[in-house]
Design a protein around this motif. Sequence first.
Motif, PDB file in Angstrom:
ATOM      1  N   GLN B 504       0.847  -1.180   0.000  1.00  0.00           N
ATOM      2  CA  GLN B 504       0.000   0.000   0.000  1.00  0.00           C
ATOM      3  C   GLN B 504       0.889   1.238   0.000  1.00  0.00           C
ATOM      4  OE1 GLN B 504      -2.104   1.015   3.626  1.00  0.00           O
ATOM      5  NE2 GLN B 504      -3.970   1.325   2.465  1.00  0.00           N
ATOM      6  N   VAL B 505       0.625   2.157  -0.925  1.00  0.00           N
ATOM      7  CA  VAL B 505       1.320   3.441  -0.869  1.00  0.00           C
ATOM      8  C   VAL B 505       0.284   4.551  -0.866  1.00  0.00           C
ATOM      9  CG1 VAL B 505       3.568   2.927  -1.871  1.00  0.00           C
ATOM     10  CG2 VAL B 505       1.619   3.279  -3.371  1.00  0.00           C
ATOM     11  N   LYS B 506       0.585   5.599  -0.114  1.00  0.00           N
ATOM     12  CA  LYS B 506      -0.258   6.787  -0.141  1.00  0.00           C
ATOM     13  C   LYS B 506       0.509   7.834  -0.936  1.00  0.00           C
ATOM     14  CE  LYS B 506      -2.959   6.537   4.103  1.00  0.00           C
ATOM     15  NZ  LYS B 506      -2.800   5.226   4.669  1.00  0.00           N
ATOM     16  N   VAL B 507      -0.116   8.386  -1.958  1.00  0.00           N
ATOM     17  CA  VAL B 507       0.566   9.412  -2.745  1.00  0.00           C
ATOM     18  C   VAL B 507      -0.316  10.640  -2.861  1.00  0.00           C
ATOM     19  CG1 VAL B 507       2.120   8.071  -4.183  1.00  0.00           C
ATOM     20  CG2 VAL B 507      -0.261   8.257  -4.827  1.00  0.00           C
ATOM     21  N   THR B 508       0.330  11.785  -2.976  1.00  0.00           N
ATOM     22  CA  THR B 508      -0.392  13.016  -3.250  1.00  0.00           C
ATOM     23  C   THR B 508       0.035  13.489  -4.632  1.00  0.00           C
ATOM     24  OG1 THR B 508      -0.411  13.546  -0.915  1.00  0.00           O
ATOM     25  CG2 THR B 508      -0.870  15.331  -2.429  1.00  0.00           C
ATOM     26  N   LEU B 509      -0.924  13.605  -5.545  1.00  0.00           N
ATOM     27  CA  LEU B 509      -0.623  13.964  -6.930  1.00  0.00           C
ATOM     28  C   LEU B 509      -1.102  15.383  -7.213  1.00  0.00           C
ATOM     29  CD1 LEU B 509      -2.057  10.734  -8.591  1.00  0.00           C
ATOM     30  CD2 LEU B 509       0.340  11.213  -8.166  1.00  0.00           C
ATOM     31  N   ALA B 510      -0.241  16.178  -7.792  1.00  0.00           N
ATOM     32  CA  ALA B 510      -0.687  17.478  -8.294  1.00  0.00           C
ATOM     33  C   ALA B 510      -1.209  17.263  -9.708  1.00  0.00           C
ATOM     34  CB  ALA B 510       0.474  18.464  -8.296  1.00  0.00           C
ATOM     35  N   GLN B 511      -2.227  18.036 -10.074  1.00  0.00           N
ATOM     36  CA  GLN B 511      -2.877  17.783 -11.361  1.00  0.00           C
ATOM     37  C   GLN B 511      -1.893  17.889 -12.524  1.00  0.00           C
ATOM     38  OE1 GLN B 511      -6.424  20.052 -11.943  1.00  0.00           O
ATOM     39  NE2 GLN B 511      -7.143  18.727 -13.557  1.00  0.00           N
ATOM     40  N   ASN B 512      -1.971  16.898 -13.414  1.00  0.00           N
ATOM     41  CA  ASN B 512      -1.162  16.847 -14.637  1.00  0.00           C
ATOM     42  C   ASN B 512       0.339  16.755 -14.387  1.00  0.00           C
ATOM     43  OD1 ASN B 512      -3.376  16.855 -16.349  1.00  0.00           O
ATOM     44  ND2 ASN B 512      -3.556  19.081 -16.171  1.00  0.00           N
ATOM     45  N   PRO B 514       2.894  13.949 -13.624  1.00  0.00           N
ATOM     46  CA  PRO B 514       3.077  12.512 -13.434  1.00  0.00           C
ATOM     47  C   PRO B 514       4.014  12.222 -12.258  1.00  0.00           C
ATOM     48  CG  PRO B 514       3.446  13.125 -15.722  1.00  0.00           C
ATOM     49  CD  PRO B 514       3.335  14.401 -14.937  1.00  0.00           C
ATOM     50  N   GLN B 515       3.733  11.169 -11.544  1.00  0.00           N
ATOM     51  CA  GLN B 515       4.575  10.789 -10.414  1.00  0.00           C
ATOM     52  C   GLN B 515       4.868   9.305 -10.516  1.00  0.00           C
ATOM     53  OE1 GLN B 515       3.210  12.563  -6.792  1.00  0.00           O
ATOM     54  NE2 GLN B 515       4.381  11.184  -5.526  1.00  0.00           N
ATOM     55  N   THR B 524      -0.813   9.717 -13.033  1.00  0.00           N
ATOM     56  CA  THR B 524      -1.086  11.115 -13.345  1.00  0.00           C
ATOM     57  C   THR B 524      -2.545  11.402 -13.041  1.00  0.00           C
ATOM     58  OG1 THR B 524       0.392  10.791 -15.211  1.00  0.00           O
ATOM     59  CG2 THR B 524      -0.739  12.908 -15.082  1.00  0.00           C
ATOM     60  N   PHE B 525      -2.755  12.400 -12.207  1.00  0.00           N
ATOM     61  CA  PHE B 525      -4.117  12.827 -11.936  1.00  0.00           C
ATOM     62  C   PHE B 525      -4.480  13.828 -13.018  1.00  0.00           C
ATOM     63  CE2 PHE B 525      -6.346  16.319  -9.388  1.00  0.00           C
ATOM     64  CZ  PHE B 525      -7.599  15.908  -9.791  1.00  0.00           C
ATOM     65  N   THR B 526      -5.389  13.447 -13.934  1.00  0.00           N
ATOM     66  CA  THR B 526      -5.632  14.273 -15.111  1.00  0.00           C
ATOM     67  C   THR B 526      -6.768  15.273 -14.938  1.00  0.00           C
ATOM     68  OG1 THR B 526      -6.891  12.398 -15.928  1.00  0.00           O
ATOM     69  CG2 THR B 526      -4.678  12.678 -16.813  1.00  0.00           C
ATOM     70  N   ARG B 527      -7.901  14.852 -14.359  1.00  0.00           N
ATOM     71  CA  ARG B 527      -9.006  15.792 -14.249  1.00  0.00           C
ATOM     72  C   ARG B 527     -10.066  15.284 -13.284  1.00  0.00           C
ATOM     73  NH1 ARG B 527     -13.057  14.404 -19.112  1.00  0.00           N
ATOM     74  NH2 ARG B 527     -12.469  12.232 -19.356  1.00  0.00           N
ATOM     75  N   GLU B 540     -10.257  11.278 -12.584  1.00  0.00           N
ATOM     76  CA  GLU B 540      -9.614  10.472 -13.622  1.00  0.00           C
ATOM     77  C   GLU B 540      -8.125  10.376 -13.332  1.00  0.00           C
ATOM     78  OE1 GLU B 540     -10.379  10.395 -18.218  1.00  0.00           O
ATOM     79  OE2 GLU B 540      -8.866  11.901 -17.758  1.00  0.00           O
ATOM     80  N   ILE B 541      -7.636   9.155 -13.250  1.00  0.00           N
ATOM     81  CA  ILE B 541      -6.213   8.952 -12.993  1.00  0.00           C
ATOM     82  C   ILE B 541      -5.648   8.047 -14.078  1.00  0.00           C
ATOM     83  CG2 ILE B 541      -4.517   7.963 -11.403  1.00  0.00           C
ATOM     84  CD1 ILE B 541      -7.166   8.654  -9.429  1.00  0.00           C
ATOM     85  N   LYS B 542      -4.563   8.515 -14.704  1.00  0.00           N
ATOM     86  CA  LYS B 542      -3.915   7.693 -15.725  1.00  0.00           C
ATOM     87  C   LYS B 542      -2.855   6.848 -15.023  1.00  0.00           C
ATOM     88  CE  LYS B 542      -1.418   8.204 -20.086  1.00  0.00           C
ATOM     89  NZ  LYS B 542      -0.743   9.184 -20.947  1.00  0.00           N
ATOM     90  N   VAL B 543      -2.917   5.542 -15.237  1.00  0.00           N
ATOM     91  CA  VAL B 543      -1.985   4.633 -14.586  1.00  0.00           C
ATOM     92  C   VAL B 543      -1.125   3.981 -15.659  1.00  0.00           C
ATOM     93  CG1 VAL B 543      -1.741   2.669 -13.026  1.00  0.00           C
ATOM     94  CG2 VAL B 543      -3.732   4.158 -12.830  1.00  0.00           C
ATOM     95  N   GLU B 544       0.194   4.195 -15.572  1.00  0.00           N
ATOM     96  CA  GLU B 544       1.104   3.547 -16.520  1.00  0.00           C
ATOM     97  C   GLU B 544       1.927   2.512 -15.768  1.00  0.00           C
ATOM     98  OE1 GLU B 544       2.685   6.834 -19.472  1.00  0.00           O
ATOM     99  OE2 GLU B 544       2.006   7.699 -17.579  1.00  0.00           O
ATOM    100  N   ARG B 545       1.768   1.249 -16.147  1.00  0.00           N
ATOM    101  CA  ARG B 545       2.465   0.161 -15.457  1.00  0.00           C
ATOM    102  C   ARG B 545       3.882   0.029 -16.016  1.00  0.00           C
ATOM    103  NH1 ARG B 545       1.296  -2.468 -11.604  1.00  0.00           N
ATOM    104  NH2 ARG B 545       1.483  -4.550 -12.461  1.00  0.00           N
ATOM    105  N   PRO B 546       4.790  -0.526 -15.178  1.00  0.00           N
ATOM    106  CA  PRO B 546       6.184  -0.638 -15.655  1.00  0.00           C
ATOM    107  C   PRO B 546       6.307  -1.447 -16.945  1.00  0.00           C
ATOM    108  CG  PRO B 546       5.886  -1.667 -13.475  1.00  0.00           C
ATOM    109  CD  PRO B 546       4.624  -0.967 -13.794  1.00  0.00           C
ATOM    110  N   ASN B 547       5.368  -2.370 -17.205  1.00  0.00           N
ATOM    111  CA  ASN B 547       5.479  -3.176 -18.428  1.00  0.00           C
ATOM    112  C   ASN B 547       4.933  -2.454 -19.655  1.00  0.00           C
ATOM    113  OD1 ASN B 547       2.768  -3.206 -18.013  1.00  0.00           O
ATOM    114  ND2 ASN B 547       2.598  -5.408 -17.649  1.00  0.00           N
ATOM    115  N   GLY B 548       4.624  -1.155 -19.507  1.00  0.00           N
ATOM    116  CA  GLY B 548       4.216  -0.388 -20.678  1.00  0.00           C
ATOM    117  C   GLY B 548       2.714  -0.279 -20.859  1.00  0.00           C
ATOM    118  N   SER B 549       1.934  -1.137 -20.176  1.00  0.00           N
ATOM    119  CA  SER B 549       0.477  -1.036 -20.348  1.00  0.00           C
ATOM    120  C   SER B 549      -0.036   0.175 -19.572  1.00  0.00           C
ATOM    121  CB  SER B 549      -0.201  -2.308 -19.838  1.00  0.00           C
ATOM    122  OG  SER B 549      -0.047  -2.397 -18.437  1.00  0.00           O
ATOM    123  N   GLU B 550      -1.121   0.748 -20.048  1.00  0.00           N
ATOM    124  CA  GLU B 550      -1.684   1.878 -19.314  1.00  0.00           C
ATOM    125  C   GLU B 550      -3.197   1.804 -19.331  1.00  0.00           C
ATOM    126  OE1 GLU B 550      -2.239   5.591 -22.116  1.00  0.00           O
ATOM    127  OE2 GLU B 550      -0.109   5.201 -21.764  1.00  0.00           O
TER     128      GLU B 550
END
Lengths: 131, 756
Positions: B504-512, B514-515, B524-527, B540-550
């Motif tokens: 479990q990780v807790k993250v704080t994302l600023a809009q647009n 990427p972290q 990335t928190f997009t909108r 809406e959160i964009k999730v990019e996995r290390p294997n390239g899938s998103e």
Amino acid sequence: MKNKLPYFVGAMLLVTFAAYSLTSFKDTLTPYVSYEQARTAERVVQVAGGLDKSDIDYDMAGGSLRFTLLDPESDDTLRVRYDGLKPANFEDAISIVAIGQFDAATNELAADKLLVKCPSKYQGVETKEYS
Amino acid sequence: MGSLSQLYLPGAVSLWCALAFAVTTLWGYSLVLRGDETARPFARRSYGLFALATVLTSAILFLALWRRDFRIEYVFQHSGLDLAGHFQIAAFWAGQKGSFLIWLLWGALLGVLLWRTTGRDLEAPVMGVYTLTQLGLLFILVRENPFVMLAETPIDGKGLNPLLQDDWMVIHPPVMFIGYSLTAIPFSFAVASLWRRNYRDWAARAFPWALAGFLILGAAILMGGYWAYKTLGWGGYWGWDPVENASLIPWLLLVVLIHGFYMERTRKRYRRANYILSVLSYLAVLYGTFLTRSGVLADFSVHSFVDLGISRWLVALMVFFIVLPTWLIATRLGQVPTQTNEDSLLTRGFFLVFSTITVLASAVVIAVGTSAPLLTGFMENPGQVGPEFYNQVNQPIALLTAFLLSVVPYLTWRERPPREILKRLIVPSLVGVAACLFSLYLGAYGKLHILLIFLATVALVTNFEKTMARARVGGVTAAGGYLAHVGVGIILIGFLASSAYDRQVKVTLAQNQPQTLDNGTTLTFTRTMPRTATERERLEIKVERPNGSEYYAYPKMFINDRTRQLMVNPHIRKLWNMDLYISPIEYDPGRPAGAPERLQLAQGQQLEVGDLRVQFLGFDLSAGGNAMAQMASDQPITVGATLEVVHQGQTTALTPRYTFDQRGAAEAPPLSLPGGGALRVGGINATDGAVILEVIGAAGMAVTAEPPRLALDLTEKPLIQLVWFGLYVILFGGVLAMVRRFRQARLSEQLADGAA
């Protein structure tokens, strides 16, 4: 006598397990204590109190919350540090239970769990848990 | 109780009728017990009328909720004009009184089925005891009448707790109460059998009911876990909360009881223990109800109900149902004929005794842990135990259970040479080793973890083999028990993977912005997405996995319209080997560029803003005429705020004005600041005598915009689907076993009736 042995072994296992459970019970028990006791306790404890609304220090980006608990029975206060995000409706809390260990270095209780009691229309009082 | 004028009469009368018919049922069956066979139809009719009155009472309360009849206090407390269609059903059990009524309703209906399955010889005593258990609930309901009326009719109710406005909450509680009602049946059989000294046939007839209780309670626990996981957003399916434990303890006791009944049926053993276990499983339900409903755990639990003043009645009920069977057990258990053949080690009998004690030990330690606040209550500092206690004590139990289960399919009632058993274990062990290697490849670590994976896999394989063999020989219903064991093997692996390996990780994302996290996932928190006709506000959160899938995750986060509570629903992404669980925690809308900074200053206070220091000296009541006179004559009032502003050593006096009227409209012209920028009064805090200032673009002030920020929990839940799947397999095995045992119970009754 030969076939009594398995039962004897089973009984021994049961006694061992009972002892193990009792130890675990003692180790994980978080007693409710006064602020005074919390400062000297060498273990995880629970404290309860009202929230000093004028003294809430919160950093969302870093995810840390510091606040002061007021003892309803005495005028003792306790500073609490909680590394996490501020619970929803935190400012409306009637009372807060903090579970954690006192950190003498910073003179505050490092809480790893908060129980926040808010006034609720549904059950008079509503408790939520955060950890 | 209240006087008659304060009760909604149709409901109250119907409830009293149920009470009266329950009493005549008892009277009727007591006549049957004295040998008056003509009273039997009368007793059955009485019971039928009691069930009918209970159905009617529930229907009246339900209709009142449906019509939103706010004259009735219960309706006012738990319903509201804006409550949507099917959630009105959930309002029925949203409060204490309604949940006791639904419990009674199921109990009353089950009794109608029960007297058809007891056999003529046991019908009167079993139905007598069973009706007593229903009377206990009736007493509580008469004391805490759901039909109490308010002195005057409110125009709207308080509404239903938003956490309960969920599809799972429409179905989970009623199923749970069917399970609770079912535990009263083996209890009634056991007490009746001791009381009438009829020790022979009760177990065979109570057996399918114990299985039904195990099944329904298990299904309810599954739903509860699913609800917690999908809706609550705290990331888990099980938190060892007292309310959860209150349903788990009876379930574990039913598991033990089922195995006890199996022993009695096949070997005429365990006969005395089954009395104690039947009584215990019902008492565990009563005790759990007491713990969670009486308010004794109010400071320790998240969702204990508040005390309604029913603790006394619950305690009285418990004492009665403890004393009666205890006295019977103490005086008569010794007369029960039983087989105490000593088993040697490698026999099915020994392993059965050993594994039931293991499960019993688990139930006992969970009960002790849940009762910690009571057990430590007499100490100076009462306390509670955390989830780690339950995880610690159940670890050896899980290992032992997996070990016992892996050998059980190859044992018979007579001892076999160990070599033979070991030989049969070779192939399953190889599968177990393969599973360990695969889990090591997936990232498992720790000797105990590997050991549990090995044992659970072996148990899964050996029991699966046995399931197939039994199904081929005796038909599919003969394989229920072993199929349930397969499920246990699966669920143990699921428990281990989803609890020990969840990250479990807790993250704080600023809009647009990427972290990238430690595990290589980029978020990335997009909108934010506004509310639509069918969907609440989403993120809406964009999730990019290390294997390239998103992919995009859309967790929900909104303020409940009625309560102003913040509600969240997680987004769960299912992968083949894990769930990715994204739960929002907090949203900060940020500040657009050039937004004013607001400061509040009490009289005499000074604050730094940018390169300036501003001191507030006090209000000037004559800055725009005489403010006192304006106040008296209802004109707009003008006051000034006397300030001293220091910039690079130069002190400037400023008196910005603030004009406001009784309707709340206000005017505040800005004044220029030394060094650039402007300042105006943003409001007055009359209670503290403080002024609120708005400063824009002062020298040295940061003008950067604060972007919106979103804090969220990202949790990886490896193999959590095995938890659900394992429980489904266990319950399906239970269904097969139940079908089989009901057939056998019918046979036992027909034989008894034929002999009579």
